[in-house]
Design an enzyme around this catalytic site. Structure first.
Site, mmCIF file in Angstrom:
data_model
loop_
_atom_site.group_PDB
_atom_site.id
_atom_site.type_symbol
_atom_site.label_atom_id
_atom_site.label_comp_id
_atom_site.label_asym_id
_atom_site.label_seq_id
_atom_site.Cartn_x
_atom_site.Cartn_y
_atom_site.Cartn_z
ATOM 1 N N HIS A 198 130.028 28.101 103.642
ATOM 2 C CA HIS A 198 131.144 29.222 103.862
ATOM 3 C C HIS A 198 130.857 29.995 105.135
ATOM 4 C CE1 HIS A 198 130.801 29.834 99.145
ATOM 5 N NE2 HIS A 198 131.136 28.695 99.371
ATOM 6 N N PRO A 199 130.909 29.158 106.287
ATOM 7 C CA PRO A 199 130.899 29.634 107.608
ATOM 8 C C PRO A 199 131.948 30.882 107.761
ATOM 9 C CG PRO A 199 132.054 27.710 107.795
ATOM 10 C CD PRO A 199 131.455 27.789 106.361
#
Ligand SMILES: Cc1cc2nc3c(=O)[nH]c(=O)nc-3n(C[C@H](O)[C@H](O)[C@H](O)COP(=O)(O)OP(=O)(O)OC[C@H]3O[C@@H](n4cnc5c(N)ncnc54)[C@H](O)[C@@H]3O)c2cc1C
Ligand code: SF4
Length: 500
Positions: free
Chosen positions: A437-438
């Protein structure tokens, strides 16, 4: 209409009110919303459109087909942390686990306060969340498709008294084959390619696939379009030139792709690519006497969010067996013996709201590099989260747990042994996390020098240049982000529609 430009014989030039780049969680929603508002929209996507019946069942083949860098993209720093992203129409929503959370009110309120955001509040986003959730049929899966590994976490939550619930998912007609991360072969997962993109096309929108946008075109301080190249999905060879002229540009290439386009264009200011944040997650395996058959049922169907406000949640996880083997400890006979018991294994993992920071370092003409350093605070939080995960597995009936933490015994066989996780002198490098989940590399902030875009997603530097993807998040919200990305993208699109 959809045009596959990857192997086009001629250069392409189009005009539109708005050009949206990237068809993932942010871009698909923004494009649909703008087209619905009566604007002419061209949606540009680097990846191909793929019929679900063509998804590969073999993991490494599927990763080549659907992911950037064949699924091998990683953040590099004091650890190497895989961070995967889809490269296909629908973006990462095609390969995600369909987990749906709303942005918690208190997180948005904090962002509003800390970043001085305007026109954003839980009341403003609530109707947008309602609409997205209805459109994507977001609801928990029926028990019969959950599979034992999810239902065991429900039992474990009941036994510990910790709060937990079935995960709400964007799917319709799912029968729990557990293959979500390789793309849903049934078309049951309601990813963007099955929902917002076709709805956008039905409204008359234009989709160009197989085009990598390289630059935003700017005239007199205002974005006036994008230019890029056709790109072959297999050889990655650059092809014909593509140019789309528009009155506004919305970038939604994701947390790595959007700063790369801005850097290539020499735009966005010094904060572009900085403030990379993530949810760092890692899992462990529990071995049960009873048969679990974790491959039957949705891969991530239950979560324990009892500790969410402390900074972590525990979620069931599973992946196709050829990928799961790397989570099974040991070599040779020891590995073989544990693999022989895989039918009795559940995988549960902790995801922390990490405060560590990194950077997407994008330079013109070069592939972006991703740096990230996991700090001591996050290491300590991960340690606590892993102890809770092990406790939960034992409470669910596991007879043995393999924590997969350097410095902790390979096998814990007694619930009392979970204290070994808490008591070990671990640094942040003791874990083997992933970070899918950047977020944050084009932070939304009204505070001078902190942000790349304002509260509506508009660039501080270039008029009518907007960002509508995970990169605008000021920090990690602590819950899986896709629905929050969609809501913020919709909020951005509603504003774009008023100025174009
Ligand atoms: C394996 C995995 C499982 C996940 N599971 C969940 C989950 O269950 N729930 C959840 O909430 N989140 C999950 N996520 C994360 C979630 O899917 C992403 O956070 C979300 O999709 C990001 O949305 P985005 O719009 O920022 O980018 P993306 O969805 O990645 O879309 C970006 C798009 O832009 C395209 N693009 C990039 N650069 C260019 C360019 N230069 N020109 C043209 N096109 C370009 C890409 O091909 C891509 O299609 C998961 C992620 C992974 C990797
Ligand atoms: S579990 Fe299988 S059928 Fe259900 S959404 Fe995932 S891939 Fe599709």
């Amino acid at each position: 209409m959809m045009h596959d430009v990857a192997r086009a014989a001629r250069d392409q030039r189009l005009d539109a009110d708005v050009v949206v780049v990237g068809s993932g969680a942010g871009g698909a929603v923004a494009a649909h919303r703008l087209q619905r508002a009566g604007k002419s929209v061209v949606l540009v996507e680097e990846g191909p459109a793929i019929d679900p019946r063509r998804y590969h069942a073999e993991s490494w083949e599927a990763m080549k087909q659907l992911y950037y860098d064949q699924g091998m993209r990683a953040m590099v720093g004091n650890l190497i942390i895989p961070t995967m992203q889809g490269r296909v129409v629908g973006g990462t929503t095609v390969v995600n686990s369909a987990i749906c959370f709303r942005l918690p009110d208190e997180v948005l309120e904090r962002w509003v306060e800390e970043e001085g955001l305007r026109d954003l509040s839980p009341d403003v986003l609530r109707p947008i969340f309602d609409e997205v959730e209805e459109f994507l049929n977001i609801s928990p899966e029926e028990d019969r498709y959950q599979g034992r590994h999810n239902l065991l976490m429900r039992d474990a939550c009941a036994a510990t008294g910790w709060r937990g619930h079935a995960i709400r998912r964007n799917s319709r007609g799912c029968h729990g084959c557990g293959r979500c991360i390789l793309g849903c072969p049934e078309g049951a997962k309601l990813s963007m390619d099955r929902t917002y993109v076709p709805a956008f096309l039905d409204l008359g929108g234009e989709l160009l696939t197989g085009v990598r946008v390289e630059q935003v075109m700017v005239s007199r301080g205002r974005a006036v379009g994008v230019r890029g190249r056709a790109i072959d999905p297999v050889t990655m060879r650059r092809g014909r030139r593509v140019e789309v002229r528009a009155k506004a540009v919305v970038l939604a290439c994701g947390t790595v792709g959007t700063p790369a386009v801005l850097a290539e264009s020499g735009l966005g200011g010094g904060m572009v690519g900085r403030n990379l944040v993530n949810h760092v997650a890692t899992g462990m395996l529990g071995f049960f006497d009873q048969e679990v058959r974790a491959w039957d049922g949705v891969n991530q169907g239950y979560c324990c969010d009892h500790f969410r406000k402390d900074g972590f949640i525990v979620e069931v996880f599973w992946a196709p067996l050829d990928l799961m083997t790397i989570r099974v400890p040991g070599f040779g006979m020891a590995h073989k013996q544990r693999m022989a018991r895989m039918g009795h294994v559940a995988g549960w993992g902790a995801m922390i709201r990490a405060t560590s920071k990194g950077r997407v370092w994008a330079r013109p003409g070069k592939a972006p590099a991703i740096f990230y350093w996991m700090n001591k605070r996050d290491g300590a939080l991960m340690q606590r989260a892993m102890k809770a995960t092990a406790d939960l597995l034992f409470a669910g009936g596991a007879k043995m747990v393999t924590p997969g933490i350097h410095g902790v015994p390979t096998e814990l066989t007694d619930p009392g042994q979970t204290r070994l996780i808490a008591e070990a002198n671990l640094g942040s490098q003791a874990f083997n996390p992933i970070g899918n989940h950047p977020m944050g590399t084009c932070r939304m902030s009204e505070r001078k020098g902190r942000g790349v875009v304002d509260s509506h997603g508009e660039s501080h530097q270039v008029e009518r240049l907007f960002v509508a993807d995970a990169s605008v998040f000021p920090d990690a919200p602590g819950v899986n982000p896709q629905v929050s990305i969609m809501a913020l993208a919709a909020h951005c699109a509603d504003y774009v529609a008023t100025v174009v």
